[in-house]
Design a protein around this motif. Sequence first.
Motif, PDB file in Angstrom:
ATOM      1  N   VAL B  57       0.816  -1.225   0.000  1.00 35.97           N
ATOM      2  CA  VAL B  57       0.000   0.000   0.000  1.00 35.97           C
ATOM      3  C   VAL B  57       0.845   1.268   0.000  1.00 35.97           C
ATOM      4  O   VAL B  57       0.298   2.362  -0.099  1.00 35.97           O
ATOM      5  N   GLY B  58       2.157   1.126   0.113  1.00 32.20           N
ATOM      6  CA  GLY B  58       2.965   2.340   0.206  1.00 32.20           C
ATOM      7  C   GLY B  58       2.876   2.939   1.601  1.00 32.20           C
ATOM      8  O   GLY B  58       2.341   2.330   2.528  1.00 32.20           O
ATOM      9  N   ILE B  59       3.410   4.142   1.716  1.00 27.69           N
ATOM     10  CA  ILE B  59       3.488   4.779   3.039  1.00 27.69           C
ATOM     11  C   ILE B  59       2.152   5.449   3.324  1.00 27.69           C
ATOM     12  O   ILE B  59       2.005   6.664   3.217  1.00 27.69           O
ATOM     13  N   ALA B  60       1.168   4.641   3.635  1.00 26.48           N
ATOM     14  CA  ALA B  60      -0.204   5.129   3.780  1.00 26.48           C
ATOM     15  C   ALA B  60      -0.953   4.169   4.711  1.00 26.48           C
ATOM     16  O   ALA B  60      -1.793   3.373   4.297  1.00 26.48           O
ATOM     17  N   GLU B  61      -0.632   4.263   5.993  1.00 26.41           N
ATOM     18  CA  GLU B  61      -1.135   3.279   6.952  1.00 26.41           C
ATOM     19  C   GLU B  61      -2.644   3.371   7.154  1.00 26.41           C
ATOM     20  O   GLU B  61      -3.318   2.359   7.362  1.00 26.41           O
ATOM     21  N   ALA B  62      -3.187   4.585   7.117  1.00 27.91           N
ATOM     22  CA  ALA B  62      -4.630   4.734   7.317  1.00 27.91           C
ATOM     23  C   ALA B  62      -5.383   3.993   6.211  1.00 27.91           C
ATOM     24  O   ALA B  62      -6.331   3.244   6.468  1.00 27.91           O
ATOM     25  N   ASN B  63      -4.919   4.201   4.982  1.00 26.21           N
ATOM     26  CA  ASN B  63      -5.530   3.506   3.848  1.00 26.21           C
ATOM     27  C   ASN B  63      -5.389   1.995   4.011  1.00 26.21           C
ATOM     28  O   ASN B  63      -6.321   1.242   3.724  1.00 26.21           O
ATOM     29  N   MET B  64      -4.233   1.560   4.494  1.00 23.28           N
ATOM     30  CA  MET B  64      -4.010   0.116   4.684  1.00 23.28           C
ATOM     31  C   MET B  64      -5.043  -0.491   5.636  1.00 23.28           C
ATOM     32  O   MET B  64      -5.570  -1.578   5.379  1.00 23.28           O
ATOM     33  N   MET B  65      -5.342   0.214   6.739  1.00 25.11           N
ATOM     34  CA  MET B  65      -6.290  -0.336   7.705  1.00 25.11           C
ATOM     35  C   MET B  65      -7.689  -0.437   7.093  1.00 25.11           C
ATOM     36  O   MET B  65      -8.408  -1.407   7.314  1.00 25.11           O
TER      37      MET B  65
END
Lengths: 281, 317
Positions: B57-65
């Motif tokens: 997902v790249g550096i995008a933890e909120a999107n990952m969750m």
Amino acid sequence: MSKIEELQDVVVQTRRDILRMVHKVNSGHPGGSLGCTEFFVSLYHEIMELKEGFHMDGMGEDLFFLSNGHISPVYYSVLARKGYFPVEELNTFRLINSRLQGHPTTHEGLPGIRIASGSLGQGMSVAIGAAQAKKLNNDINIVYSLHGDGELQEGQNWEAIMYAAGKKVDNLISTIDLNGQQIDGSTDDVLPMGDLKAKFEAFGWDVLEIKEGNSVAAILEGMQEAKARTGKGKPVCVLLHTIMGNGVDFMMYTHAWHGKAPNDEQLENALQQNPATLGDY
Amino acid sequence: MTKYEDQGKNDTRSGYGAGMTELGRTNPNVVALCADLVGSLKIQTFIDENPERFFQVGIAEANMMGIAAGLTIGGKIPFTGTFANFSTGRVYDQIRQSIAYSGKNVKICASHAGITLGEDGATHQILEDIGLMKMLPGMVVINPCDYNQTKAATIAIAEYEGPVYLRFGRPKVANFTPVDQKFEIGKALMLSEGTDVTIVATGHLVWESLIAAEALEAQGISAEVINIHTIKPLDSEAVLKSVKKTGCIVTAEEHNYLGGLGESIAGMLATQHPTPQEFVATQDTFGESGTPAQLMEKYGLNNKAIEKAVLKVLTRK
């Protein structure tokens, strides 16, 4: 009666449901709900391929995710009148022990809901995940999502917008409710978002606009076109131009009714503008 | 006391990677997500063997969750991977609404937890994550102690339906639990029986507790050592049984004393069996740069600190 006339009857009844729900508990969000009524009715009655009954996994059917969860009144009315749960249950909106929480949730087991929403900016990521699961499952159905325009101020959306294009999530149609209003005023006054069409396109989405977002005919045409554009390597964005509070003259063109319920007199006035079509709950 | 052998130092994150490799081969519903830290999470073998089941997902933890929550709807079992700091505090609201409140079957797998991440310093060390995650209704919180246990826990949580926070670390530490030990969520493990004091530890502090118990034995103090790998749900029964015998307890964890294992145990004992307790934990502070050993020493998280806490709690019996 033509199909559009039939859907228009559902629209008018949905408006009545929305108004009566928020009036009863003197809380809730009528403005955005009324602005998206034609969209919800068109989506659930005509655009989406749905199975009988509710199945959380949504295998072999289209899915819808509401990201701007505060417009729960329109969502609940449309789900109930589509048969997901008894229409009479709309009477319990925002009451204690109800499945119809202020903002939609899976937590109380209300059929039709697949994710909690309310804290803004999370729905597109969830829709992307569901769309990618469909691809893994070789399920050719489509995932739809709806977002407020003000909601795009939340940064998570732009993570999701970048990802969906970068990973070619082309079984996703995300609609933005462009009513130009948010709690504190117009979106231009609060935080201008610029040219959303150019922004989505710059991120790699296929964008189409529905200029008359409160016309059932225009929505049907636009969403059929959006469906036709899926499966071509790009996620599809629909910019839906709507009027907040549509169908109730004193609620239109203002953010004043974002989160405010009508009083008795206002309710009567609003209902007179929208005579019952399918029968009140 | 029961003696344990170090089978050879290894990092718990490699235990996670090994667990994912096995899950990739045995459970077709398991999918992995990562926010640009594949090397750190040791999941390259899973990716090589199951490229279609990996989501970078790249550096995008909120999107990952959020994506993980959405993947569960189609029947997938998503394992998210990033550092503990970015797995919890950074994305707390996404976990709260889209995963915990929504009851989604997401496994939040968090490497580099605690202070032993070392030289990167306090921006990347997190000593609050257990507290953050245990406060979420329905969230299971697990902090295994070594490579073997982390691998077993990774495999076990795939079989459990519901959100799980799995916390592990960066440095190579002693690997001493049996390679074939079954991992039961919520079941404490008795490591060494004793009569004078109970030491309950989680994560990297379990091995330190065994070293402390040996030193205490030399001083004629019999310490009972319990490995609590699951902080929530807490195995209250195991703790109660032990403290009813020993009469005092030391809790040990690589975490702030506020919100950690010790606090959970103190809360449980206060209502069920008030017992003198000492906390081996950080004292409401951020970490800093340094080697893991230096940091464990400075912040009072090693076997010496445990030994000292035992001697203190014994005076309060």
